[in-house]
Write a protein that holds these residues in place. Structure first.
Motif, PDB file in Angstrom:
ATOM      1  N   UNK A 135      10.069  -9.563  -0.751  1.00 49.77           N
ATOM      2  CA  UNK A 135      10.334  -9.552   0.685  1.00 49.77           C
ATOM      3  C   UNK A 135       9.385 -10.541   1.354  1.00 49.77           C
ATOM      4  N   UNK A 136       9.847 -11.150   2.423  1.00 52.86           N
ATOM      5  CA  UNK A 136       9.016 -12.069   3.199  1.00 52.86           C
ATOM      6  C   UNK A 136       9.198 -11.772   4.681  1.00 52.86           C
ATOM      7  N   UNK A 137       8.206 -12.198   5.459  1.00 56.24           N
ATOM      8  CA  UNK A 137       8.286 -12.027   6.907  1.00 56.24           C
ATOM      9  C   UNK A 137       7.475 -13.116   7.580  1.00 56.24           C
ATOM     10  N   UNK A 138       8.051 -13.670   8.641  1.00 56.58           N
ATOM     11  CA  UNK A 138       7.336 -14.651   9.455  1.00 56.58           C
ATOM     12  C   UNK A 138       6.602 -13.923  10.572  1.00 56.58           C
ATOM     13  N   UNK A 139       5.395 -14.386  10.850  1.00 56.18           N
ATOM     14  CA  UNK A 139       4.576 -13.824  11.925  1.00 56.18           C
ATOM     15  C   UNK A 139       4.342 -14.928  12.946  1.00 56.18           C
ATOM     16  N   UNK A 140       4.618 -14.646  14.192  1.00 51.39           N
ATOM     17  CA  UNK A 140       4.355 -15.558  15.300  1.00 51.39           C
ATOM     18  C   UNK A 140       3.713 -14.755  16.421  1.00 51.39           C
ATOM     19  N   UNK A 141       2.408 -14.866  16.570  1.00 51.75           N
ATOM     20  CA  UNK A 141       1.723 -14.067  17.589  1.00 51.75           C
ATOM     21  C   UNK A 141       1.737 -14.720  18.961  1.00 51.75           C
ATOM     22  N   UNK A 142       1.835 -16.042  19.022  1.00 51.72           N
ATOM     23  CA  UNK A 142       1.739 -16.743  20.297  1.00 51.72           C
ATOM     24  C   UNK A 142       0.329 -16.719  20.862  1.00 51.72           C
ATOM     25  N   UNK A 143      -0.649 -16.447  20.011  1.00 51.59           N
ATOM     26  CA  UNK A 143      -2.041 -16.278  20.422  1.00 51.59           C
ATOM     27  C   UNK A 143      -2.897 -17.333  19.732  1.00 51.59           C
ATOM     28  N   UNK A 144      -3.869 -17.875  20.417  1.00 54.68           N
ATOM     29  CA  UNK A 144      -4.783 -18.840  19.827  1.00 54.68           C
ATOM     30  C   UNK A 144      -6.078 -18.218  19.348  1.00 54.68           C
ATOM     31  N   UNK A 145      -6.229 -16.900  19.504  1.00 52.98           N
ATOM     32  CA  UNK A 145      -7.473 -16.237  19.108  1.00 52.98           C
ATOM     33  C   UNK A 145      -7.502 -16.036  17.598  1.00 52.98           C
ATOM     34  N   UNK A 146      -8.442 -16.668  16.942  1.00 51.02           N
ATOM     35  CA  UNK A 146      -8.537 -16.675  15.490  1.00 51.02           C
ATOM     36  C   UNK A 146      -8.673 -15.271  14.890  1.00 51.02           C
ATOM     37  N   UNK A 147      -9.592 -14.484  15.398  1.00 54.59           N
ATOM     38  CA  UNK A 147      -9.843 -13.156  14.823  1.00 54.59           C
ATOM     39  C   UNK A 147      -8.646 -12.233  15.029  1.00 54.59           C
ATOM     40  N   UNK A 148      -8.054 -12.265  16.209  1.00 56.89           N
ATOM     41  CA  UNK A 148      -6.860 -11.431  16.445  1.00 56.89           C
ATOM     42  C   UNK A 148      -5.720 -11.849  15.526  1.00 56.89           C
ATOM     43  N   UNK A 149      -5.551 -13.152  15.320  1.00 57.60           N
ATOM     44  CA  UNK A 149      -4.495 -13.616  14.420  1.00 57.60           C
ATOM     45  C   UNK A 149      -4.755 -13.198  12.986  1.00 57.60           C
ATOM     46  N   UNK A 150      -5.985 -13.298  12.540  1.00 64.05           N
ATOM     47  CA  UNK A 150      -6.309 -12.870  11.177  1.00 64.05           C
ATOM     48  C   UNK A 150      -5.923 -11.401  10.983  1.00 64.05           C
ATOM     49  N   UNK A 151      -6.272 -10.561  11.947  1.00 61.72           N
ATOM     50  CA  UNK A 151      -5.926  -9.137  11.876  1.00 61.72           C
ATOM     51  C   UNK A 151      -4.410  -8.948  11.916  1.00 61.72           C
ATOM     52  N   UNK A 152      -3.729  -9.695  12.775  1.00 66.13           N
ATOM     53  CA  UNK A 152      -2.270  -9.575  12.879  1.00 66.13           C
ATOM     54  C   UNK A 152      -1.589  -9.979  11.574  1.00 66.13           C
ATOM     55  N   UNK A 153      -2.079 -11.035  10.928  1.00 65.33           N
ATOM     56  CA  UNK A 153      -1.498 -11.463   9.655  1.00 65.33           C
ATOM     57  C   UNK A 153      -1.708 -10.382   8.584  1.00 65.33           C
ATOM     58  N   UNK A 154      -2.900  -9.821   8.533  1.00 62.17           N
ATOM     59  CA  UNK A 154      -3.187  -8.772   7.552  1.00 62.17           C
ATOM     60  C   UNK A 154      -2.334  -7.534   7.821  1.00 62.17           C
ATOM     61  N   UNK A 155      -2.198  -7.169   9.083  1.00 61.21           N
ATOM     62  CA  UNK A 155      -1.351  -6.020   9.438  1.00 61.21           C
ATOM     63  C   UNK A 155       0.088  -6.263   9.013  1.00 61.21           C
ATOM     64  N   UNK A 156       0.605  -7.457   9.268  1.00 60.07           N
ATOM     65  CA  UNK A 156       1.986  -7.773   8.890  1.00 60.07           C
ATOM     66  C   UNK A 156       2.170  -7.692   7.374  1.00 60.07           C
ATOM     67  N   UNK A 157       1.192  -8.168   6.620  1.00 58.72           N
ATOM     68  CA  UNK A 157       1.281  -8.117   5.159  1.00 58.72           C
ATOM     69  C   UNK A 157       1.307  -6.678   4.662  1.00 58.72           C
ATOM     70  N   UNK A 158       0.431  -5.838   5.200  1.00 60.30           N
ATOM     71  CA  UNK A 158       0.397  -4.440   4.748  1.00 60.30           C
ATOM     72  C   UNK A 158       1.608  -3.662   5.243  1.00 60.30           C
TER      73      UNK A 158
END
Length: 172
Positions: A135-158
């Motif tokens: 399975x795959x999924x694209x993540x697009x947060x629309x956010x430039x905040x590095x730490x928030x994006x890192x967390x969002x990517x990890x959340x999407x993966x889990x």
């Protein structure tokens, strides 16, 4: 001022759910992540009993890391580039092969604050799961905040792992 931990309550909740599913199915997981910077692995390791289901992981953030840790294990698709769906799936498959895991998680993206060299904007990532199904999924947060994006990517993966494991369990 110290920034808040990127191990968000949602990330920890997803890790606990993934751990429960993996343990109940007596299965294992390995991780190859990039822009999430180790947060997927850290979240999985935060759950007591992680040694029963977590076989290991790596942060494949640069071409040097790719050459050192994953080259040759699985033939990469033609014209492979980072932060793409094929890249994330390739990383997930590598985690399975290199670690002998039942499941692999792959992730690659652009955490920010700017986009990457491929033209993807900050907040763009692909996450993938490989195992008895993929399975795959694209993540697009629309956010430039590095730490928030890192967390969002990890959340999407889990989240994708939990959905895939739950689906796999329901079909068994």
């Amino acid at each position: 001022m110290t920034p808040a931990t990127p191990l968000t309550p949602r990330l920890l909740e997803l890790a606990a759910r993934a751990a429960s599913l993996l343990q109940s199915q007596r299965e294992t997981v390995g991780v190859c992540e990039g822009a999430a910077g180790g947060l997927v692995s850290a979240a999985l390791l935060s759950v007591p009993g992680a040694s029963n289901y977590f076989l290991g992981g790596g942060v494949i953030y640069t071409l040097a890391a790719s050459r050192a840790f994953i080259a040759g294990a699985v033939k990469p698709p033609e014209s492979l580039r980072g932060a793409s769906e094929p890249w994330a799936l390739h990383l997930a498959r590598l985690a399975v092969v290199k670690l002998g895991a039942n499941w692999g998680i792959g992730e690659g993206g652009a955490a920010g604050p700017a986009g990457n060299r491929y033209g993807d904007p900050a907040g763009h990532a692909w996450v993938a799961i490989a195992g008895s199904r993929e399975a795959t999924r694209r993540v697009l947060t629309g956010d430039g905040d590095r730490v928030r994006n890192m967390a969002a990517f990890a959340e999407a993966a889990l989240e994708l792992l939990v959905e895939t494991l739950a689906s796999d369990s329901a079909e068994s």
